[in-house]
Design a protein around this motif. Structure first.
Motif, PDB file in Angstrom:
ATOM      1  N   ALA A  34       0.678  -1.290   0.003  1.00  0.00           N
ATOM      2  CA  ALA A  34       0.286   0.119  -0.146  1.00  0.00           C
ATOM      3  C   ALA A  34       0.963   1.205  -0.028  1.00  0.00           C
ATOM      4  N   MET A  35       2.133   1.110   0.729  1.00  0.00           N
ATOM      5  CA  MET A  35       2.863   2.274   0.680  1.00  0.00           C
ATOM      6  C   MET A  35       3.431   2.548  -0.416  1.00  0.00           C
ATOM      7  N   THR A  39       2.725   6.007  -2.919  1.00  0.00           N
ATOM      8  CA  THR A  39       3.709   6.858  -3.570  1.00  0.00           C
ATOM      9  C   THR A  39       3.673   6.917  -4.969  1.00  0.00           C
ATOM     10  N   TRP A  40       3.375   5.764  -5.574  1.00  0.00           N
ATOM     11  CA  TRP A  40       3.236   5.882  -7.100  1.00  0.00           C
ATOM     12  C   TRP A  40       2.133   6.811  -7.465  1.00  0.00           C
ATOM     13  N   HIS A  41       1.150   6.666  -6.521  1.00  0.00           N
ATOM     14  CA  HIS A  41      -0.056   7.746  -6.679  1.00  0.00           C
ATOM     15  C   HIS A  41       0.503   9.294  -6.615  1.00  0.00           C
ATOM     16  N   ASN A 104      -6.838   4.547  -5.660  1.00  0.00           N
ATOM     17  CA  ASN A 104      -8.002   3.511  -5.115  1.00  0.00           C
ATOM     18  C   ASN A 104      -7.448   2.313  -4.732  1.00  0.00           C
ATOM     19  N   ILE A 105      -6.204   1.863  -5.728  1.00  0.00           N
ATOM     20  CA  ILE A 105      -5.712   0.471  -5.239  1.00  0.00           C
ATOM     21  C   ILE A 105      -4.766   0.527  -4.036  1.00  0.00           C
ATOM     22  N   ALA A 106      -4.299   1.638  -3.684  1.00  0.00           N
ATOM     23  CA  ALA A 106      -3.539   1.704  -2.661  1.00  0.00           C
ATOM     24  C   ALA A 106      -4.474   1.856  -1.275  1.00  0.00           C
ATOM     25  N   GLN A 161      -6.801   9.650  -0.407  1.00  0.00           N
ATOM     26  CA  GLN A 161      -5.672   8.937  -0.926  1.00  0.00           C
ATOM     27  C   GLN A 161      -4.448   9.848  -0.848  1.00  0.00           C
ATOM     28  N   TRP A 162      -4.378  10.999  -1.204  1.00  0.00           N
ATOM     29  CA  TRP A 162      -3.159  11.874  -1.050  1.00  0.00           C
ATOM     30  C   TRP A 162      -2.400  11.712   0.319  1.00  0.00           C
ATOM     31  N   LEU A 163      -3.243  11.404   1.257  1.00  0.00           N
ATOM     32  CA  LEU A 163      -2.792  11.360   2.828  1.00  0.00           C
ATOM     33  C   LEU A 163      -2.094   9.976   3.169  1.00  0.00           C
ATOM     34  N   GLY A 164      -2.364   8.820   2.286  1.00  0.00           N
ATOM     35  CA  GLY A 164      -2.306   7.517   2.617  1.00  0.00           C
ATOM     36  C   GLY A 164      -0.627   7.475   3.126  1.00  0.00           C
ATOM     37  N   VAL A 165      -0.008   7.891   1.965  1.00  0.00           N
ATOM     38  CA  VAL A 165       1.529   7.423   2.392  1.00  0.00           C
ATOM     39  C   VAL A 165       2.124   8.066   3.895  1.00  0.00           C
ATOM     40  N   PHE A 166       1.424   9.040   4.135  1.00  0.00           N
ATOM     41  CA  PHE A 166       1.857   9.632   5.310  1.00  0.00           C
ATOM     42  C   PHE A 166       1.132   9.097   6.643  1.00  0.00           C
ATOM     43  N   VAL A 167       0.361   8.236   6.410  1.00  0.00           N
ATOM     44  CA  VAL A 167      -0.384   7.408   7.428  1.00  0.00           C
ATOM     45  C   VAL A 167       0.188   5.933   7.426  1.00  0.00           C
TER      46      VAL A 167
END
Length: 348
Positions: A34-35, A39-41, A104-106, A161-167
């Motif tokens: 997911a991370m 990041t790719w997103h 969405n995949i992430a 979704q833009w917040l995901g990598v930071f969580v």
């Protein structure tokens, strides 16, 4: 006033404990995927900003050649609301289908990883026959599950979704440290901790930490976004694709407000439990003191945020200082002998 200590006990179901560990390993693998996808997103969002800026500059040059310098309110102005890099924020950014699909995949991977982590916590609870937060290892994994679950619930609704990598990244880091440094075998609780307040007090603390974590992540992004709005970079990146700094600040404030309310309950519930366990509501134990310090810092943030004329940048800095106190409370206070007190239940 958490976490707690678990002494090894033969009554623990070792099979369930082993299954809990397997689910934890599986969740870490999926969180890693997911991370990478998050990041790719963000990379796709950043790449999408570059041609938009190039088009803006070309429009400015055309306007300058044909009609003189573009006015600040004209369509050709880089600061115009029509510009993705301008202060208008999300209304000016239209995410591509490829970027949206990656996000969405992430998010789906995050749902799966969180489900596995929650399953790990639940299995650990069944293995020990009690709430599964009896030592530093159990508390860390349960708190990480609370963060992942809270983000999962809020992300889809708010398009975070833009917040995901930071969580996901800090969650993954906490899980790694839990296994490498904090791991404790399944066992029973100390007699003083066998109380229904363990589930109430610590359970609410989990939720508070989850909201504090999301609020801190968005608060940090707010400071970066604000600086980039004040001094736009030559080459825009994914930061320019985020919501406006004003929107980020309001979101961080809302999350911190919920966390502050939950933390207030945590503080009160801990005092009531202390009265039952030790005969006094307050004994200046290091854990009690730091719990109150966190409450005080966030109370100062809430007051500053509500004060007319207060610089929102400064109030956000206070909130981030409060989150630093949260980290100290659940790490150094439990692990450093200088802070050893009546809450020495880390199991380390």
């Amino acid at each position: 006033m958490t976490p707690t200590f678990a002494a090894p006990a033969a009554s623990a179901n070792l099979t369930l404990a082993s299954n809990a560990n397997m689910a934890l390993y599986a969740s870490m693998i999926v969180y890693t995927l997911a991370m990478l996808m998050f990041t790719w997103h963000l990379a796709a969002r950043s790449a999408q900003m570059a041609p938009a800026r190039a088009v803006d500059r070309e429009a400015v040059l055309v306007g300058s050649a044909g009609e003189g310098p573009a006015s600040p309110g004209s369509a050709a102005s880089p600061a115009s609301p029509a510009s993705p890099a301008g202060p208008a924020g999300p209304s000016a950014f239209h995410e591509s289908a490829a970027s949206s699909q990656r996000g969405n995949i992430a998010l789906m991977l995050t749902y799966l990883a969180t489900a596995l982590l929650v399953a790990s916590v639940v299995l650990r609870g069944f293995a020990v026959g009690r709430p599964p937060w009896g030592n530093m290892f159990e508390f860390a994994t349960a708190a990480a599950a609370a963060v992942g679950l809270t983000y999962s619930v809020l992300a889809k609704r708010n398009s975070w979704q833009w917040l995901g990598v930071f969580v996901v990244t800090p969650v993954l880091l906490v899980l790694g440290l839990s296994l490498a440094v904090l791991y404790t075998e399944a066992g029973e609780l100390m007699p003083a901790l066998k109380s229904y307040w363990l589930a109430i007090h610590v359970g609410v603390a989990f939720l508070a930490v989850a909201f504090f974590t999301l609020g801190a992540a968005i608060g940090a992004l707010y400071l970066i976004r604000l600086r980039r709005e004040e001094k736009p970079p030559a080459q825009p990146g994914f930061i320019e694709s985020l919501p406006t700094s004003a929107a980020l600040e309001r979101t961080a404030y809302s999350l911190n407000m919920v966390a502050f309310i939950l933390w207030t309950f945590t503080l009160i519930a801990g005092s009531i439990w202390a009265k039952q366990a030790w005969g006094a509501y307050w004994q200046w134990d290091p854990k009690e003191v730091w719990t109150f310090v966190i409450w005080t810092v966030y109370a100062a943030y809430m007051h500053g945020r509500a004060t007319a004329g207060m610089d929102l940048r400064k109030s956000t800095a206070i909130a981030l200082a409060g989150f630093a106190c949260v980290i100290i409370n659940f790490t150094l206070v439990n692990l450093v002998t200088t802070f050893v007190g009546m809450h020495n239940y880390s199991g380390m």
